[in-house]
Design a protein around this motif. Structure first.
Motif, PDB file in Angstrom:
ATOM      1  N   ASN A   1       0.865  -1.173   0.000  1.00 40.92           N
ATOM      2  CA  ASN A   1       0.000   0.000   0.000  1.00 40.92           C
ATOM      3  C   ASN A   1       0.908   1.232   0.000  1.00 40.92           C
ATOM      4  O   ASN A   1       2.139   1.111   0.081  1.00 40.92           O
ATOM      5  CB  ASN A   1      -0.973  -0.019   1.195  1.00 40.92           C
ATOM      6  N   VAL A   2       0.329   2.398  -0.098  1.00 39.14           N
ATOM      7  CA  VAL A   2       1.138   3.617  -0.220  1.00 39.14           C
ATOM      8  C   VAL A   2       1.964   3.862   1.035  1.00 39.14           C
ATOM      9  O   VAL A   2       3.121   4.279   0.947  1.00 39.14           O
ATOM     10  CB  VAL A   2       0.252   4.834  -0.572  1.00 39.14           C
ATOM     11  N   ARG A   3       1.430   3.569   2.196  1.00 40.94           N
ATOM     12  CA  ARG A   3       2.174   3.766   3.449  1.00 40.94           C
ATOM     13  C   ARG A   3       3.391   2.841   3.497  1.00 40.94           C
ATOM     14  O   ARG A   3       4.475   3.239   3.912  1.00 40.94           O
ATOM     15  CB  ARG A   3       1.243   3.520   4.648  1.00 40.94           C
ATOM     16  N   GLU A   4       3.229   1.598   3.057  1.00 44.38           N
ATOM     17  CA  GLU A   4       4.362   0.674   3.011  1.00 44.38           C
ATOM     18  C   GLU A   4       5.408   1.148   2.005  1.00 44.38           C
ATOM     19  O   GLU A   4       6.614   1.063   2.265  1.00 44.38           O
ATOM     20  CB  GLU A   4       3.881  -0.739   2.650  1.00 44.38           C
ATOM     21  N   LEU A   5       4.947   1.653   0.872  1.00 43.21           N
ATOM     22  CA  LEU A   5       5.883   2.213  -0.110  1.00 43.21           C
ATOM     23  C   LEU A   5       6.650   3.384   0.489  1.00 43.21           C
ATOM     24  O   LEU A   5       7.855   3.504   0.293  1.00 43.21           O
ATOM     25  CB  LEU A   5       5.143   2.668  -1.371  1.00 43.21           C
ATOM     26  N   LEU A   6       5.947   4.245   1.224  1.00 41.22           N
ATOM     27  CA  LEU A   6       6.595   5.383   1.870  1.00 41.22           C
ATOM     28  C   LEU A   6       7.733   4.906   2.766  1.00 41.22           C
ATOM     29  O   LEU A   6       8.850   5.439   2.697  1.00 41.22           O
ATOM     30  CB  LEU A   6       5.587   6.189   2.679  1.00 41.22           C
ATOM     31  N   ASP A   7       7.477   3.911   3.586  1.00 35.44           N
ATOM     32  CA  ASP A   7       8.514   3.395   4.488  1.00 35.44           C
ATOM     33  C   ASP A   7       9.718   2.858   3.713  1.00 35.44           C
ATOM     34  O   ASP A   7      10.865   3.141   4.054  1.00 35.44           O
ATOM     35  CB  ASP A   7       7.953   2.300   5.396  1.00 35.44           C
ATOM     36  N   LEU A   8       9.447   2.077   2.671  1.00 35.31           N
ATOM     37  CA  LEU A   8      10.534   1.506   1.865  1.00 35.31           C
ATOM     38  C   LEU A   8      11.338   2.589   1.148  1.00 35.31           C
ATOM     39  O   LEU A   8      12.574   2.549   1.106  1.00 35.31           O
ATOM     40  CB  LEU A   8       9.964   0.534   0.822  1.00 35.31           C
ATOM     41  N   ILE A   9      10.638   3.563   0.605  1.00 35.31           N
ATOM     42  CA  ILE A   9      11.293   4.628  -0.163  1.00 35.31           C
ATOM     43  C   ILE A   9      12.077   5.555   0.751  1.00 35.31           C
ATOM     44  O   ILE A   9      13.199   5.966   0.422  1.00 35.31           O
ATOM     45  CB  ILE A   9      10.249   5.386  -1.001  1.00 35.31           C
ATOM     46  N   GLN A  10      11.517   5.879   1.908  1.00 36.73           N
ATOM     47  CA  GLN A  10      12.207   6.797   2.808  1.00 36.73           C
ATOM     48  C   GLN A  10      13.448   6.176   3.433  1.00 36.73           C
ATOM     49  O   GLN A  10      14.298   6.901   3.941  1.00 36.73           O
ATOM     50  CB  GLN A  10      11.246   7.337   3.865  1.00 36.73           C
ATOM     51  N   GLU A  11      13.593   4.858   3.380  1.00 35.38           N
ATOM     52  CA  GLU A  11      14.849   4.236   3.809  1.00 35.38           C
ATOM     53  C   GLU A  11      15.981   4.672   2.888  1.00 35.38           C
ATOM     54  O   GLU A  11      17.132   4.772   3.311  1.00 35.38           O
ATOM     55  CB  GLU A  11      14.737   2.706   3.769  1.00 35.38           C
ATOM     56  N   LYS A  12      15.656   4.926   1.635  1.00 33.34           N
ATOM     57  CA  LYS A  12      16.659   5.319   0.645  1.00 33.34           C
ATOM     58  C   LYS A  12      16.743   6.833   0.477  1.00 33.34           C
ATOM     59  O   LYS A  12      17.807   7.361   0.200  1.00 33.34           O
ATOM     60  CB  LYS A  12      16.328   4.675  -0.707  1.00 33.34           C
ATOM     61  N   ASP A  13      15.599   7.514   0.599  1.00 30.04           N
ATOM     62  CA  ASP A  13      15.565   8.972   0.451  1.00 30.04           C
ATOM     63  C   ASP A  13      14.470   9.542   1.344  1.00 30.04           C
ATOM     64  O   ASP A  13      13.298   9.582   0.955  1.00 30.04           O
ATOM     65  CB  ASP A  13      15.307   9.360  -1.010  1.00 30.04           C
TER      66      ASP A  13
END
Length: 96
Positions: A44-56
């Motif tokens: 979901n978008v919240r999970e994507l946010l967590d994954l993406i914010q690990e990198k940026d």
């Protein structure tokens, strides 16, 4: 999805976005890469946010929503409702 196929798919998605007149930013590239790297998890978008914010950590929720909506409109992603109170997204089967 192996690394070579992943790179090909990322470039295909970005090329399609560019052909529709959208700019290809580093943020958009990272979002597309993360979605394709996690294609089997139906994030979901919240999970994507967590994954993406690990990198940026500078990429915000609104940026992810906009990019996901574009990818849905273009047929690269499908919205899935599992009655959880939010939508999950899956990569089109032709792209796996």
């Amino acid at each position: 999805m192996d690394e070579e196929k992943l790179k090909e798919k990322v470039e295909e998605y970005l090329r399609s976005l560019q052909e529709k007149g959208f700019r290809i930013t580093s943020q958009r590239r990272l979002i597309v890469e993360t979605i394709l790297q996690n294609w089997d998890k139906h994030p979901n978008v919240r999970e994507l946010l967590d994954l993406i914010q690990e990198k940026d950590p500078s990429i915000g929720l609104a940026t992810i929503y906009r990019t996901v909506e574009l990818l849905v409109e273009m047929g690269f992603l499908h919205e899935v409702n599992l009655d959880e109170g939010f939508s999950r997204f899956e990569v089109s089967r032709k792209d796996i």
